[in-house]
Structure formats: structure tokens, C-alpha cells
Design a protein around this motif. Structure first.
Motif, PDB file in Angstrom:
ATOM      1  N   PRO A 226      20.742  -6.577   4.230  1.00 34.81           N
ATOM      2  CA  PRO A 226      20.233  -5.444   3.962  1.00 34.81           C
ATOM      3  C   PRO A 226      19.625  -4.044   4.673  1.00 34.81           C
ATOM      4  O   PRO A 226      18.460  -3.324   3.525  1.00 34.81           O
ATOM      5  CB  PRO A 226      19.047  -6.494   3.342  1.00 34.81           C
ATOM      6  CG  PRO A 226      18.756  -7.744   4.343  1.00 34.81           C
ATOM      7  CD  PRO A 226      19.676  -7.592   4.987  1.00 34.81           C
ATOM      8  N   GLU A 227      18.819  -4.210   5.889  1.00 37.49           N
ATOM      9  CA  GLU A 227      18.743  -3.253   6.808  1.00 37.49           C
ATOM     10  C   GLU A 227      19.261  -2.320   6.618  1.00 37.49           C
ATOM     11  O   GLU A 227      18.565  -1.535   6.584  1.00 37.49           O
ATOM     12  CB  GLU A 227      18.032  -3.314   7.935  1.00 37.49           C
ATOM     13  CG  GLU A 227      18.837  -4.112   9.236  1.00 37.49           C
ATOM     14  CD  GLU A 227      19.815  -5.836   8.512  1.00 37.49           C
ATOM     15  OE1 GLU A 227      20.598  -5.935   9.267  1.00 37.49           O
ATOM     16  OE2 GLU A 227      19.113  -6.164   7.856  1.00 37.49           O
ATOM     17  N   PHE A 228      20.733  -2.735   6.585  1.00 38.50           N
ATOM     18  CA  PHE A 228      21.817  -0.790   6.409  1.00 38.50           C
ATOM     19  C   PHE A 228      21.435  -0.701   4.885  1.00 38.50           C
ATOM     20  O   PHE A 228      20.492   1.240   5.199  1.00 38.50           O
ATOM     21  CB  PHE A 228      22.988  -1.410   6.499  1.00 38.50           C
ATOM     22  CG  PHE A 228      23.781  -1.146   6.437  1.00 38.50           C
ATOM     23  CD1 PHE A 228      24.329  -0.234   7.190  1.00 38.50           C
ATOM     24  CD2 PHE A 228      24.328  -0.744   5.271  1.00 38.50           C
ATOM     25  CE1 PHE A 228      25.711   0.760   6.519  1.00 38.50           C
ATOM     26  CE2 PHE A 228      25.746   0.061   4.520  1.00 38.50           C
ATOM     27  CZ  PHE A 228      25.868   1.044   5.384  1.00 38.50           C
ATOM     28  N   PHE A 229      21.165  -1.514   4.259  1.00 37.24           N
ATOM     29  CA  PHE A 229      21.434  -0.477   3.246  1.00 37.24           C
ATOM     30  C   PHE A 229      19.367  -0.087   2.427  1.00 37.24           C
ATOM     31  O   PHE A 229      19.647   0.872   2.304  1.00 37.24           O
ATOM     32  CB  PHE A 229      20.897  -1.593   1.907  1.00 37.24           C
ATOM     33  CG  PHE A 229      22.791  -1.681   1.702  1.00 37.24           C
ATOM     34  CD1 PHE A 229      23.639  -0.932   0.962  1.00 37.24           C
ATOM     35  CD2 PHE A 229      23.055  -2.746   2.194  1.00 37.24           C
ATOM     36  CE1 PHE A 229      25.058  -0.826   0.713  1.00 37.24           C
ATOM     37  CE2 PHE A 229      24.608  -3.700   2.129  1.00 37.24           C
ATOM     38  CZ  PHE A 229      25.481  -2.743   1.647  1.00 37.24           C
ATOM     39  N   SER A 230      18.019  -0.651   3.348  1.00 38.70           N
ATOM     40  CA  SER A 230      16.997   0.507   2.696  1.00 38.70           C
ATOM     41  C   SER A 230      17.044   0.882   3.827  1.00 38.70           C
ATOM     42  O   SER A 230      16.459   1.954   3.521  1.00 38.70           O
ATOM     43  CB  SER A 230      16.105  -0.709   3.460  1.00 38.70           C
ATOM     44  OG  SER A 230      16.235  -1.819   4.999  1.00 38.70           O
ATOM     45  N   THR A 231      17.287   0.830   4.643  1.00 37.55           N
ATOM     46  CA  THR A 231      16.854   2.688   5.906  1.00 37.55           C
ATOM     47  C   THR A 231      17.868   3.678   5.223  1.00 37.55           C
ATOM     48  O   THR A 231      18.050   4.792   5.665  1.00 37.55           O
ATOM     49  CB  THR A 231      17.809   1.959   7.288  1.00 37.55           C
ATOM     50  OG1 THR A 231      17.527   1.068   7.823  1.00 37.55           O
ATOM     51  CG2 THR A 231      17.911   3.571   8.412  1.00 37.55           C
ATOM     52  N   LEU A 232      19.175   2.933   4.712  1.00 34.75           N
ATOM     53  CA  LEU A 232      19.500   4.879   3.634  1.00 34.75           C
ATOM     54  C   LEU A 232      19.104   5.214   2.641  1.00 34.75           C
ATOM     55  O   LEU A 232      19.685   5.932   1.826  1.00 34.75           O
ATOM     56  CB  LEU A 232      21.135   4.417   3.837  1.00 34.75           C
ATOM     57  CG  LEU A 232      21.814   4.439   5.083  1.00 34.75           C
ATOM     58  CD1 LEU A 232      23.496   3.658   5.116  1.00 34.75           C
ATOM     59  CD2 LEU A 232      22.290   5.189   6.244  1.00 34.75           C
ATOM     60  N   ALA A 233      18.394   4.185   2.143  1.00 35.26           N
ATOM     61  CA  ALA A 233      17.923   4.334   0.686  1.00 35.26           C
ATOM     62  C   ALA A 233      18.923   4.336  -0.363  1.00 35.26           C
ATOM     63  O   ALA A 233      18.567   4.921  -1.416  1.00 35.26           O
ATOM     64  CB  ALA A 233      16.955   6.143   0.737  1.00 35.26           C
ATOM     65  N   VAL A 234      19.702   3.205  -0.015  1.00 37.63           N
ATOM     66  CA  VAL A 234      20.744   3.159  -1.065  1.00 37.63           C
ATOM     67  C   VAL A 234      20.705   1.592  -1.919  1.00 37.63           C
ATOM     68  O   VAL A 234      20.494   1.080  -0.283  1.00 37.63           O
ATOM     69  CB  VAL A 234      21.741   3.445  -0.704  1.00 37.63           C
ATOM     70  CG1 VAL A 234      21.831   4.955  -0.382  1.00 37.63           C
ATOM     71  CG2 VAL A 234      22.333   2.721   0.362  1.00 37.63           C
ATOM     72  N   SER A 235      21.073   1.245  -2.311  1.00 39.62           N
ATOM     73  CA  SER A 235      21.540  -0.313  -2.512  1.00 39.62           C
ATOM     74  C   SER A 235      22.644  -0.793  -2.556  1.00 39.62           C
ATOM     75  O   SER A 235      23.895  -0.472  -3.112  1.00 39.62           O
ATOM     76  CB  SER A 235      20.943  -0.360  -4.372  1.00 39.62           C
ATOM     77  OG  SER A 235      22.016   0.129  -4.875  1.00 39.62           O
ATOM     78  N   ARG A 236      22.422  -2.216  -2.328  1.00 40.53           N
ATOM     79  CA  ARG A 236      23.961  -2.667  -2.777  1.00 40.53           C
ATOM     80  C   ARG A 236      24.948  -2.570  -3.800  1.00 40.53           C
ATOM     81  O   ARG A 236      26.285  -2.458  -3.761  1.00 40.53           O
ATOM     82  CB  ARG A 236      23.956  -4.452  -2.422  1.00 40.53           C
ATOM     83  CG  ARG A 236      25.008  -4.649  -1.430  1.00 40.53           C
ATOM     84  CD  ARG A 236      25.168  -6.574  -0.991  1.00 40.53           C
ATOM     85  NE  ARG A 236      24.096  -7.015  -0.339  1.00 40.53           N
ATOM     86  CZ  ARG A 236      24.270  -6.609   0.890  1.00 40.53           C
ATOM     87  NH1 ARG A 236      25.544  -6.679   1.504  1.00 40.53           N
ATOM     88  NH2 ARG A 236      23.537  -7.565   1.793  1.00 40.53           N
ATOM     89  N   GLU A 237      24.083  -3.063  -5.118  1.00 38.53           N
ATOM     90  CA  GLU A 237      24.882  -2.866  -6.106  1.00 38.53           C
ATOM     91  C   GLU A 237      25.341  -1.118  -6.770  1.00 38.53           C
ATOM     92  O   GLU A 237      26.720  -1.307  -7.175  1.00 38.53           O
ATOM     93  CB  GLU A 237      23.281  -3.119  -6.732  1.00 38.53           C
ATOM     94  CG  GLU A 237      22.955  -4.204  -7.163  1.00 38.53           C
ATOM     95  CD  GLU A 237      22.242  -5.264  -5.657  1.00 38.53           C
ATOM     96  OE1 GLU A 237      21.590  -3.460  -5.471  1.00 38.53           O
ATOM     97  OE2 GLU A 237      22.284  -5.923  -5.738  1.00 38.53           O
ATOM     98  N   GLN A 238      25.272  -0.271  -5.798  1.00 37.64           N
ATOM     99  CA  GLN A 238      25.666   0.756  -6.182  1.00 37.64           C
ATOM    100  C   GLN A 238      27.021   0.962  -5.678  1.00 37.64           C
ATOM    101  O   GLN A 238      28.186   1.453  -5.998  1.00 37.64           O
ATOM    102  CB  GLN A 238      25.137   2.141  -4.882  1.00 37.64           C
ATOM    103  CG  GLN A 238      23.265   2.728  -6.100  1.00 37.64           C
ATOM    104  CD  GLN A 238      22.532   3.244  -4.837  1.00 37.64           C
ATOM    105  OE1 GLN A 238      21.970   3.455  -4.535  1.00 37.64           O
ATOM    106  NE2 GLN A 238      23.755   4.672  -4.893  1.00 37.64           N
ATOM    107  N   PHE A 239      28.015  -0.187  -4.965  1.00 31.57           N
ATOM    108  CA  PHE A 239      28.996  -0.169  -4.676  1.00 31.57           C
ATOM    109  C   PHE A 239      29.711  -1.795  -4.863  1.00 31.57           C
ATOM    110  O   PHE A 239      30.556  -2.291  -4.276  1.00 31.57           O
ATOM    111  CB  PHE A 239      28.954  -0.257  -2.781  1.00 31.57           C
ATOM    112  CG  PHE A 239      28.591   1.337  -2.326  1.00 31.57           C
ATOM    113  CD1 PHE A 239      29.353   2.416  -2.539  1.00 31.57           C
ATOM    114  CD2 PHE A 239      27.278   0.864  -2.068  1.00 31.57           C
ATOM    115  CE1 PHE A 239      28.499   3.319  -2.005  1.00 31.57           C
ATOM    116  CE2 PHE A 239      26.398   2.045  -1.743  1.00 31.57           C
ATOM    117  CZ  PHE A 239      27.357   3.665  -1.413  1.00 31.57           C
ATOM    118  N   ALA A 240      29.103  -2.227  -6.274  1.00 31.18           N
ATOM    119  CA  ALA A 240      29.200  -3.239  -6.860  1.00 31.18           C
ATOM    120  C   ALA A 240      30.621  -2.987  -7.339  1.00 31.18           C
ATOM    121  O   ALA A 240      31.937  -4.744  -7.431  1.00 31.18           O
ATOM    122  CB  ALA A 240      28.642  -3.902  -7.245  1.00 31.18           C
TER     123      ALA A 240
END
Length: 285
Positions: A226-240
Motif C-alpha cells: 500500500p505504501e507504493f501506491f500512497s507514495t505515488l498518490a495513485v490507488s490500486r483500484e485505478q489499475f483494476a
């Protein structure tokens, strides 16, 4: 067409025919093993592509793509110089089939084992790259670049993906065809660079490269913390939408068919028709 040019065309066609024939008559295990290496080589080339295109910022779009394409050409250089078996060039065996030196069953059997070997090589590299944590490079921007590339690939229409596959393998096979005129490894390597750079920079689709690149995006979207996505200010759901089914049906199948048409039909059989016509004209004189 001058006599010298006719001779050159015939000579390259004959070399291409032997090239395709030699791939089909290799022992199955040798062919498969060399195909695993080819899949790994193409995967490494895509790693190089992601390296040089990450963080490009405000650099001109075309120049970034050109540099990425030149970096990716390493993959085909490794395949040709190191003697690995790549599906997209193996389809040139259509020449040997047209000359009745091999059967359709032999040709298709070769294509299947090389395709599967390429897949295994690409997936081995995927596991290694994910284990190495490459997606965390440049504060995670490396992984975000890979995600965006993979996501873009599954959003072509079916026809668009197939045509991009046709265009890609026309260039791959023409690059390989040019190497038949080379007398040494350095010349053959240099001849491959621009055709490969063009197909990559133009966004044409290569089925074996996609066997690494899209699953890499899927793996990052599923397994990055989760820190990978939070650092980049994107969500995992964007790549669902990065799923195995979307990859297979929206990209891999149409691109593979396009690669066969571009390399095996347009380049391979196209030149075979020219060779036969030239031979017929010479015989009639």
C-alpha cells in the motif's frame, strides 16, 4: 530489376528459407530451451526500455520513444547473436513450408513449443524482477511507468491490436531479414537497431514482449504494498482492469495473430512469391 539485384533477392530468400527450416528441424528440447532464453532476453529488453523512459518529464515525446526503442533493440540483438528462438521470427518458417521442405504439422509444432518457451522465459524474468523490487526504483515511478504501459496495451480495440501486431512483426522480420546480408556479429546487431526502434517507438505490439510487460503490470497492481501506491498518490483500484483475462483476450490473442500475418504472411510469403516469380522469369529466358 538488374541481374545483381535479382541475385541478391534470391540469395536472401534462400537464406531466409534455410533460417526457417533450421528452426523447425531442431530437436524439440533444444528448440524449447533456446525459446526460454529468447523470452528472457526480450523481457530484459523491456526492463531496459522502462529504465530509460522513466522520469523523462518534459523531454520531447518522440525522443523519449526513440531512446526507449533503441534500448529495447538489445533484446533482438541477444536473440539473433546468441542463437535463441523467438516466436516472432520463427514464423518466417512459412518460406520453408511454401517450398515443401517441412510439413504444416512440423511448422505449427515448432511455433507452439517456441511460443510456450518464450512465455516461460518471460515469466521467469517477471518473478526475478518482482523479487528484486525493481518497481520501487525512482521512488516507485519505475513501477508506475510499467503500470501505465501495461494498462495502455489492454485498451486497444481487437482490430487495432491485431494491426499493431502486423506492423510490429513486419519490422521484426525485416530486421532479421537484413541480418542475412551481414558478415559478422557487429554488422548484424547494427542492422537490427532501427527496425526494432521504429516498432517500439511507434507503439506497435509484440506478443512476446507483452508476455512480460502486461503480467508485470498485473503483478505490480496485485502485489505492491500500500505504501507504493500512497507514495505515488495513485490507488490500486485505478489499475483494476489489469487482469489476466483482459490481457489474453484484449491483447495477446489479436497481437499474436497480427504477428503471424505480418512476419509469416506479408514478409515471408511475400518474398517467396517474388522469388518464385523471379525464378520463373529467368527460366523462361
Amino acid at each position: 530489376m538488374t541481374a545483381a539485384l535479382q541475385s541478391s533477392v534470391l540469395n536472401l530468400c534462400q537464406q531466409a528459407e534455410h533460417y526457417g527450416y533450421s528452426k523447425v528441424v531442431k530437436s524439440p528440447w533444444q528448440s524449447f530451451g533456446l525459446a526460454v532464453f529468447a523470452g528472457a532476453f526480450i523481457a530484459l529488453a523491456f526492463v531496459f526500455y522502462v529504465n530509460v523512459t522513466t522520469g523523462a518529464g518534459d523531454a520531447p515525446w518522440g525522443m523519449v520513444r526513440l531512446v526507449g526503442g533503441l534500448a529495447f533493440s538489445l533484446g533482438l540483438m541477444l536473440v539473433v547473436i546468441c542463437g535463441a528462438e523467438l516466436f516472432t521470427s520463427t514464423v518466417l518458417s512459412t518460406l520453408a513450408r511454401a517450398q515443401r521442405r517441412i510439413t504444416t504439422a512440423q511448422m505449427l509444432g515448432c511455433w507452439v513449443r517456441v511460443y510456450l518457451g518464450n512465455l516461460i522465459g518471460a515469466l521467469i524474468m517477471l518473478v526475478l524482477i518482482m523479487t528484486a523490487g525493481m518497481h520501487e526504483l525512482d521512488g516507485g515511478n519505475w513501477g508506475l511507468n510499467a503500470l501505465n504501459i501495461a494498462q495502455h496495451k489492454i485498451h486497444h480495440s481487437w482490430i487495432q491490436a491485431m494491426v499493431l501486431g502486423v506492423l510490429c512483426n513486419m519490422l521484426v522480420c525485416l530486421g532479421v531479414w537484413m541480418t542475412f546480408a551481414g558478415k559478422d556479429a557487429m554488422t548484424r546487431a547494427m542492422l537490427l537497431m532501427l527496425p526494432v526502434a521504429m516498432f517500439v517507438s511507434s507503439g506497435f505490439e509484440h506478443s512476446i514482449a507483452n508476455m512480460f510487460m502486461v503480467p508485470l503490470g498485473i503483478a505490480i497492481s496485485q502485489f505492491a504494498g500500500p505504501e507504493f501506491f500512497s507514495t505515488l498518490a495513485v490507488s490500486r483500484e485505478q489499475f483494476a482492469d489489469l487482469t489476466l483475462m483482459n490481457f489474453i483476450f484484449n491483447n495477446l490473442i489479436p497481437v499474436t495473430l497480427g504477428n503471424i500475418i505480418g512476419g509469416g504472411v506479408i514478409v515471408g510469403l511475400g518474398y517467396w512469391v517474388i522469388e518464385n516469380q523471379t525464378s520463373t522469369e529467368k527460366a523462361s529466358h
